[in-house]
Design an enzyme around this catalytic site. Sequence first.
Site, short mmCIF file in Angstrom:
data_model
loop_
_atom_site.label_atom_id
_atom_site.label_comp_id
_atom_site.label_asym_id
_atom_site.label_seq_id
_atom_site.Cartn_x
_atom_site.Cartn_y
_atom_site.Cartn_z
N TYR A 161 0.86 -1.18 0.00
CA TYR A 161 0.00 0.00 0.00
C TYR A 161 0.89 1.23 0.00
O TYR A 161 1.83 1.33 0.79
CB TYR A 161 -0.89 0.00 1.24
CG TYR A 161 -1.78 1.22 1.35
CD1 TYR A 161 -2.82 1.43 0.45
CD2 TYR A 161 -1.60 2.16 2.36
CE1 TYR A 161 -3.65 2.55 0.55
CE2 TYR A 161 -2.42 3.27 2.48
CZ TYR A 161 -3.44 3.46 1.57
OH TYR A 161 -4.26 4.57 1.68
N ASP A 185 9.37 3.04 -0.30
CA ASP A 185 8.33 3.69 0.49
C ASP A 185 8.53 3.32 1.96
O ASP A 185 8.31 2.18 2.36
CB ASP A 185 6.96 3.25 -0.02
CG ASP A 185 5.81 3.91 0.74
OD1 ASP A 185 6.07 4.63 1.73
OD2 ASP A 185 4.65 3.68 0.35
N LYS A 191 4.02 9.08 8.83
CA LYS A 191 3.73 8.45 10.13
C LYS A 191 4.67 8.94 11.24
O LYS A 191 4.48 10.05 11.72
CB LYS A 191 3.68 6.94 9.97
CG LYS A 191 2.53 6.55 8.99
CD LYS A 191 2.12 5.10 8.98
CE LYS A 191 0.82 4.94 8.22
NZ LYS A 191 0.91 4.32 6.92
C1 PLP Z 1 0.29 4.73 5.56
C2 PLP Z 1 1.06 4.51 4.33
C3 PLP Z 1 0.99 5.37 3.21
C4 PLP Z 1 -0.02 6.49 3.13
O1 PLP Z 1 0.17 7.46 4.10
P1 PLP Z 1 -1.06 8.43 4.49
O2 PLP Z 1 -0.45 9.43 5.40
O3 PLP Z 1 -2.09 7.55 5.13
O4 PLP Z 1 -1.55 9.02 3.21
C5 PLP Z 1 1.85 5.17 2.16
N1 PLP Z 1 2.74 4.16 2.17
C6 PLP Z 1 2.83 3.30 3.20
C7 PLP Z 1 3.86 2.22 3.17
C8 PLP Z 1 1.99 3.43 4.30
O5 PLP Z 1 2.06 2.54 5.30
#
Ligand code: PLP
Length: 466
Positions: free
Chosen positions: A174, A269, A301
């Site tokens: 994701y 990511d 995060k």
């Molecule tokens: C949470 C997450 C996102 C998206 O971040 P948001 O602040 O919710 O838009 C993208 N990549 C990874 C790996 C994530 O865990």
Amino acid sequence: MHSRDARGHADWGSFASLRDNDRVTSATTPTTTTAVSQAWFERARAVTPGGVNSPVRAFTAVGGTPRFITSASGAWLTDADGNDYVDLICSWGPMLLGHAHPDVQAAVAGAVARGTSYGTPTEPEVELAEEIVARTPVERVRFVSSGTEATMSAIRLARGATGRDLVVKFAGCYHGHVDPLLAEAGSGVATLAVPGTSGVPATAAAETLVLPYNDREAVRAAFATHGPRIACLITEASPGNMGVVPPAPGFNAFLAETCRAHGALFISDEVMTGFRATAQGGWGLDGAVEGWTPDLMTFGKVMGGGFPAAAFGGRADLMAHLAPEGPVYQAGTLSGNPVATTAGLATLRLATAEVYAHLDATAHTIRAAVSEHLQVAGVPHVVQVAGTMFSVFFRDGAVRDFAEASRQDTAAYAAFFHSMLDQGVYLPPSAYEAWFVSAAHDDRAVQTIIDALPAAALAAATAGGY
Ligand SMILES: *Cc1c(COP(=O)(O)O)cnc(C)c1O
């Protein structure tokens, strides 16, 4: 059942004895009252789709009423009915230090007192960028307000820098709700079993190649066929959005090398793993040891300290393609917001080697206890780990990709989840999510988890028919 009064950290004795009584009844009689949360959820559903502002919060996969949390402190959440829970979600990753850390609170209060947004450069932006550059291989950082924006911008930059369009991603990873990245996107998309591309133009989906994770042959084949058209490959540094599914040894190095050989960019990511899996994020588990670096990285995060802040970064020559230095446009009214960057800076400065050692030890204790009790109850399971992150799959055998992650007993998980919740432990309401601990998860919090496990394992065994 965990009344606000009984929780008091100063009066652990009464809390402990309350818990002992609970254990006698919890397997058969959930005593948690949720009337106030239920009433709020009805109001919420009348004004917000599904009653939530992010789908995974809705309890769709496990059933029941999501709790409306009214306050949090350290490792604990308190809901609108006055129930207390040990938090194993930690806001889906950000709360590395635990909730309401006094030093972060003080830094934020100071920032708020100086005004909340100016639309000019500010000092904490520079300091937070310096902290990120010091911990990771990126040379330049641009701040945005969410992880979604970070991956979206990194992909635009990759396309602008390479003059190519195709994006390669892995099923179960994701990267936020960006059009070209929603295909087979794990996490909430997997939890709800919604087609990942509803509302996404066919043209955007067609620009995305989705491959099975940990599959070198699939990567080789995709690059052999489409190599000259591939702008970038994006992967979670260590996937956590289909549950924790670490890269096979050398897999990320192989991806970096394959991208380089084809003139494509490697985007790691680290929105979830960054400053969480280790002090250096997921990269600390492999790249830092093996000596390779991604071209671009995304963060979010933890680096926002509980505020909307995220970032993307990378090599100076690549980041120079961004406006105002270069032609790739990217902007944000609240990007680098002084309150958010102050919270992130305070969080990272407090995230010392001792904090990561504590997270490691705490995660280890919880993992071992969960495994032991599931085993005693005869529930098939596998616990997977990436640094301080871990998750539990209710199935036999290691999980290496999304297809395997999908073959787990979600009914057993739902029963386990609700038993834990009734006993005051808040797990992610989905079998496809990582479990998160914080620096504030102390012996009391861990003991609460351990005490809840026998009944929860039994509930899982019963639901799964084991
Ligand atoms: C949470 C997450 C996102 C998206 O971040 P948001 O602040 O919710 O838009 C993208 N990549 C990874 C790996 C994530 O865990």
